[in-house]
Design an enzyme around this catalytic site. Structure first.
Site, PDB file in Angstrom:
ATOM      1  N   ASP A  43     -52.553  37.003 -22.942  1.00 49.43           N
ATOM      2  CA  ASP A  43     -52.460  37.504 -21.568  1.00 49.43           C
ATOM      3  C   ASP A  43     -51.838  38.894 -21.604  1.00 49.43           C
ATOM      4  OD1 ASP A  43     -52.553  36.775 -18.559  1.00 49.43           O
ATOM      5  OD2 ASP A  43     -50.533  37.583 -18.850  1.00 49.43           O
TER       6      ASP A  43
ATOM      7  N   ASP B 201     -60.310  48.761 -16.425  1.00 47.44           N
ATOM      8  CA  ASP B 201     -61.447  48.402 -17.277  1.00 47.44           C
ATOM      9  C   ASP B 201     -61.360  49.101 -18.631  1.00 47.44           C
ATOM     10  OD1 ASP B 201     -62.411  46.836 -15.252  1.00 47.44           O
ATOM     11  OD2 ASP B 201     -63.984  48.228 -14.611  1.00 47.44           O
TER      12      ASP B 201
ATOM     13  N   ASP C 254     -57.679  39.277 -17.347  1.00 48.16           N
ATOM     14  CA  ASP C 254     -56.991  39.944 -18.458  1.00 48.16           C
ATOM     15  C   ASP C 254     -56.533  38.930 -19.503  1.00 48.16           C
ATOM     16  OD1 ASP C 254     -55.111  38.746 -16.860  1.00 48.16           O
ATOM     17  OD2 ASP C 254     -53.634  40.341 -17.035  1.00 48.16           O
TER      18      ASP C 254
END
Length: 210
Positions: free
Chosen positions: A90, A107, A133
């Site tokens: 994460d 991005d 993410d």
């Protein structure tokens, strides 16, 4: 992108062309134009198949495998390997990037992250974007202890890359949890939950230490 579809359809074209020549006594000179046209058509449709197959297995943004592919591969990996580990990754503070610098910057940060992950893990490891993410990596023939060493290496490499490329994103970091098959779980969902719990525990600990 694999060439499976193209190889199969071109092979079929060659096979039927060979039948026409050797078994139906067709003239090779007369059959060449037909064979060439068949090969071109086979290559074209094979390429379309390979493209669709690739897009169905890959995350559109980062190019790594998607969640669907990992679920499809998991039973095959269980049959192939006696043991393996998974990592759940994460990205800490990623929402801040999207909120303050925009989604395009977010991005690009994910794409850079995937490049670092891909060059850090081994060739046999399978990297996927699990969602948003979050990333999931399967590490064949790897114990949890070895997986945790790889996790630490990933954290260090990402930190170095951020400091080198964009110090303004220095608040980004990784939280990683590991779980191993079969001792901690027999299904991908079970392993994912265990690794996820460990990852969030590390995330809380890192917040308390800051």
């Amino acid at each position: 992108m694999r060439y499976t579809g193209r190889i199969i359809l071109v092979s079929v074209s060659i096979f039927f062309g060979s039948i026409s020549i050797f078994f139906l006594n067709e003239s090779l000179v007369e059959e060449i134009p037909t064979i060439l046209i068949t090969l071109i058509i086979g290559w074209f449709f094979g390429k379309q198949f390979d493209k669709v197959k690739y897009l169905s297995e890959r995350d559109f943004l980062t190019g790594v495998y998607n969640r669907r592919y990992m679920y499809e591969q998991f039973p095959k990996l269980c049959a192939k390997y006696e043991m393996f580990s998974i990592l759940i990754i994460d990205v800490n503070n990623f929402k801040v990037v999207n909120d303050t610098r925009g989604h395009e910057c977010g991005d690009n940060a994910l794409k850079d992250l995937v490049q670092v992950i891909s060059r850090t893990v081994r060739k046999q490891d399978i990297v996927s974007r699990w969602g948003g993410d979050e990333f999931l990596i399967i590490l064949p023939l790897t114990s949890r202890e070895e997986a945790e060493k790889i996790a630490m290496q990933l954290e260090n490499e990402v930190r170095k890359d951020i400091e080198k490329k964009c110090s303004e994103l220095s608040y980004l970091s990784l939280s990683i949890g590991a779980a191993d098959y079969p001792s901690e779980g027999m299904t991908l969902d079970n392993l994912n939950k265990i690794a996820d719990d460990k990852m969030y525990k590390k995330k809380k600990e890192s917040k308390l230490n800051t």
